[in-house]
Write a protein that holds these residues in place. Structure first.
Motif, short mmCIF file in Angstrom:
data_model
loop_
_atom_site.label_atom_id
_atom_site.label_comp_id
_atom_site.label_asym_id
_atom_site.label_seq_id
_atom_site.Cartn_x
_atom_site.Cartn_y
_atom_site.Cartn_z
N THR A 1 -16.31 3.96 -1.04
CA THR A 1 -15.34 5.04 -0.95
C THR A 1 -15.15 5.71 -2.32
OG1 THR A 1 -14.19 3.92 0.84
CG2 THR A 1 -12.95 5.60 -0.37
N ILE A 2 -15.10 4.91 -3.36
CA ILE A 2 -14.93 5.46 -4.71
C ILE A 2 -16.19 6.20 -5.16
CG2 ILE A 2 -14.66 4.81 -7.15
CD1 ILE A 2 -12.81 2.53 -6.11
N CYS B 1 -16.48 -1.89 0.93
CA CYS B 1 -16.13 -0.57 1.49
C CYS B 1 -15.39 0.28 0.46
CB CYS B 1 -15.29 -0.73 2.75
SG CYS B 1 -16.18 -1.43 4.12
N SER B 2 -14.51 -0.34 -0.32
CA SER B 2 -13.78 0.38 -1.36
C SER B 2 -14.71 0.94 -2.42
CB SER B 2 -12.75 -0.52 -2.02
OG SER B 2 -11.81 -0.95 -1.10
N SER C 1 0.83 -1.21 0.00
CA SER C 1 0.00 0.00 0.00
C SER C 1 0.87 1.26 0.00
CB SER C 1 -0.96 0.00 1.19
OG SER C 1 -0.25 0.04 2.41
N CYS D 1 -13.98 -5.65 2.48
CA CYS D 1 -13.11 -4.52 2.11
C CYS D 1 -13.39 -4.03 0.69
CB CYS D 1 -11.64 -4.91 2.27
SG CYS D 1 -11.15 -5.11 3.99
N MET D 2 -13.71 -4.94 -0.23
CA MET D 2 -14.06 -4.52 -1.59
C MET D 2 -15.37 -3.72 -1.58
SD MET D 2 -11.82 -5.32 -3.83
CE MET D 2 -10.59 -4.90 -2.63
#
Length: 89
Positions: A86-87, A82-83, A32, A79-80
């Motif tokens: 976020t996007i 949440c991503s 990251s 997590c995907m």
């Protein structure tokens, strides 16, 4: 930063019963960090593990155990999800 990765990695190792630990934390921090420094343009952001991230991961681990699911695939898809938000936001 290697010290937080080792410290929080050991806490992740205890909290997830060995499914997510020091090695995974060091690798995720390195990957990251490289991606963020290449594409983001903000060199002073916190990229490693923090207390809220540890608490979030342990809650997801308990949810996976409660639903009788494997932790790592479940964690990946959480997590995907949440991503994606976020996007979009």
């Amino acid at each position: 930063a290697l010290a937080p990765a080792i410290t929080f990695g050991s806490r992740f190792l205890d909290g997830t019963k060995g499914q997510f630990g020091v090695l995974e934390m060091i690798m995720s921090s390195a990957i990251s960090g490289m991606l963020f420094s290449t594409f983001a343009g903000q060199p002073l952001s916190i990229l490693g593990a923090t207390g809220p991230f540890l608490a979030y991961t342990l809650v997801v681990f308990e949810m996976a155990e409660g639903a009788d699911l494997e932790f790592m695939p479940f964690y990946f898809w959480v997590c995907m999800w949440c991503s994606l938000f976020t996007i979009l936001v």
